[in-house]
Scaffold this motif. Structure first.
Motif, mmCIF file in Angstrom:
data_model
loop_
_atom_site.group_PDB
_atom_site.id
_atom_site.type_symbol
_atom_site.label_atom_id
_atom_site.label_comp_id
_atom_site.label_asym_id
_atom_site.label_seq_id
_atom_site.Cartn_x
_atom_site.Cartn_y
_atom_site.Cartn_z
ATOM 1 N N LYS A 1 -8.937 5.158 4.771
ATOM 2 C CA LYS A 1 -8.083 5.819 3.776
ATOM 3 C C LYS A 1 -6.771 6.258 4.401
ATOM 4 C CE LYS A 1 -7.996 9.714 0.553
ATOM 5 N NZ LYS A 1 -8.781 10.883 0.011
ATOM 6 N N GLU A 2 -6.869 6.808 5.623
ATOM 7 C CA GLU A 2 -5.664 7.299 6.300
ATOM 8 C C GLU A 2 -4.718 6.153 6.653
ATOM 9 O OE1 GLU A 2 -8.750 7.978 7.085
ATOM 10 O OE2 GLU A 2 -8.916 10.092 6.496
ATOM 11 N N ALA A 3 -5.266 5.039 7.153
ATOM 12 C CA ALA A 3 -4.424 3.895 7.501
ATOM 13 C C ALA A 3 -3.800 3.283 6.252
ATOM 14 C CB ALA A 3 -5.246 2.845 8.253
ATOM 15 N N GLU B 1 2.827 0.375 2.667
ATOM 16 C CA GLU B 1 3.913 -0.543 2.269
ATOM 17 C C GLU B 1 3.818 -1.859 3.018
ATOM 18 O OE1 GLU B 1 8.815 -0.643 2.016
ATOM 19 O OE2 GLU B 1 7.765 1.202 2.569
ATOM 20 N N ALA B 2 3.585 -1.796 4.326
ATOM 21 C CA ALA B 2 3.473 -3.015 5.120
ATOM 22 C C ALA B 2 2.250 -3.828 4.710
ATOM 23 C CB ALA B 2 3.393 -2.676 6.609
ATOM 24 N N LEU C 1 1.886 -7.769 3.204
ATOM 25 C CA LEU C 1 1.093 -8.769 3.921
ATOM 26 C C LEU C 1 -0.073 -9.277 3.079
ATOM 27 C CD1 LEU C 1 1.068 -7.082 7.436
ATOM 28 C CD2 LEU C 1 2.308 -9.153 6.778
ATOM 29 N N LEU C 2 -0.677 -8.404 2.297
ATOM 30 C CA LEU C 2 -1.803 -8.816 1.463
ATOM 31 C C LEU C 2 -1.360 -9.605 0.236
ATOM 32 C CD1 LEU C 2 -3.992 -5.593 1.697
ATOM 33 C CD2 LEU C 2 -4.397 -7.811 2.787
ATOM 34 N N ALA C 3 -0.071 -9.675 -0.003
ATOM 35 C CA ALA C 3 0.454 -10.499 -1.096
ATOM 36 C C ALA C 3 0.757 -11.925 -0.627
ATOM 37 C CB ALA C 3 1.714 -9.861 -1.676
ATOM 38 N N MET D 1 0.816 -1.201 0.000
ATOM 39 C CA MET D 1 0.000 0.000 0.000
ATOM 40 C C MET D 1 0.846 1.245 0.000
ATOM 41 S SD MET D 1 -3.288 -0.285 2.363
ATOM 42 C CE MET D 1 -4.689 -1.112 1.759
ATOM 43 N N THR D 2 1.837 1.247 -0.841
ATOM 44 C CA THR D 2 2.732 2.390 -0.903
ATOM 45 C C THR D 2 1.981 3.620 -1.397
ATOM 46 O OG1 THR D 2 4.505 0.872 -1.423
ATOM 47 C CG2 THR D 2 4.908 3.199 -1.836
ATOM 48 N N GLN D 3 2.117 4.699 -0.686
ATOM 49 C CA GLN D 3 1.427 5.926 -1.060
ATOM 50 C C GLN D 3 1.936 6.431 -2.393
ATOM 51 O OE1 GLN D 3 1.538 8.814 1.958
ATOM 52 N NE2 GLN D 3 0.197 10.261 0.927
#
Length: 304
Positions: A89-91, A97-98, A102-104, A1-3
């Protein structure tokens, strides 16, 4: 989830790409209807004469974990059966990135972008979720005999097991598990009844430690202490009337440290089964510590 500055290029698991239909659907395991409190309930179901594989019956249904450390640790645990993840959205931006990593992983749950109402519909009113909530099954725990038969981890300083005699407050148990993980205890053993079960509050308080330290329930605590003795553990019960301090009584061998509930303390049979009762040298006007604080101080003394 890299911004990213270009949300349309972000991965499917990111906040913008998350499915928002979850608030209108129920998962196969069923979503809770905003419980007002998260009760203590019975601890993990235990089998006669030993320990428990994990909860059974209604307690085996999926429930919600919340909070950054609790959710990230559960997502990283391959032994967890994970069903779905709510991410604000904020989290998503802060922990992107973390979360992407983990979701992969195999067994990762679907992730959904969630708003305030979504969290309110799933979690207790008092839940401090920090923008993350995970619906998952209770964690399967090992048998006590399997734990005792397993080799001690190379990083362990000495074998220490914490034994809780009907400690029911989930925040106390969560704090004890956190200290157990921090100081390197092998496990926390509890009673099958009158104990805190796995819950969002307990796992949140443990701050990720619940998915690292076994939390084992047994049907008969005195019998479990005898099993620990047979395995070479010296059982020390913390009690104000103990003649020696923990520092004076500890040995270099394996130790089972036994703590009772606040107020009632250790039950009679538990006291009689311990090899020795010991105390922590507190000063007036405070003659006793909260059970989770006492556990932290005692673990430091044993494992320093």
């Amino acid at each position: 989830m890299t911004q990213s500055k270009h949300p349309k290029n972000r991965r499917k698991s990111t906040a913008k790409g998350m499915d928002r239909s979850h608030s209108r659907q129920r998962s196969n395991a069923g979503s809770p209807k905003r419980p007002k409190t998260e009760g203590n309930g019975p601890g993990p179901a235990a089998r006669p004469g030993g320990s428990a594989k994990g909860p059974s019956g209604p307690a085996h249904r999926a429930h919600w974990l919340f909070g950054v450390h609790a959710v990230l640790a559960a997502l990283a645990n391959p032994k967890r059966r994970k069903e779905r993840l709510l991410v604000s959205k904020e989290a998503g931006q802060r922990h992107g990135e973390a979360l992407d990593k983990l979701l992969a992983l195999p067994g990762a749950p679907p992730a959904h972008q969630a708003n305030r109402e979504d969290f309110m519909s799933a979690l207790p009113d008092s839940a401090v979720h920090q923008g993350l909530a995970l619906q998952c099954a209770p964690l399967t725990q090992p048998h006590l005999e399997d734990l005792l038969a397993a080799p001690l981890p190379e990083t362990a300083r000495r074998p220490v097991v914490l034994v809780l005699d009907q400690v029911t407050d989930p925040q106390n148990v969560g704090a004890i598990l956190r200290s157990a993980a921090a100081f390197g205890a092998q496990a926390v053993v509890t009673t099958g009844r009158n104990a805190a079960a796995e819950s969002g509050v307990l796992v949140k308080t443990a701050s990720g430690a619940f998915d690292h330290t076994p939390y084992i329930a047994v049907t008969n605590l005195a019998r479990a202490l005898e099993s620990l003795k047979t395995a070479g553990y010296w059982s020390l019960g913390l009690a104000g009337e103990g003649k020696r301090t923990l520092a004076d009584a500890k040995s270099d061998g394996p130790v089972a440290l036994v703590l009772g509930a606040e107020g009632s303390g250790l039950r009679r049979l538990t006291r009689e089964t311990c090899d020795e009762l010991v105390h922590l040298p507190t000063r007036e006007p405070i003659s006793a510590l909260n059970v989770s604080n006492a556990a932290a101080v005692a673990l430091y003394e044993l494992l320093k």
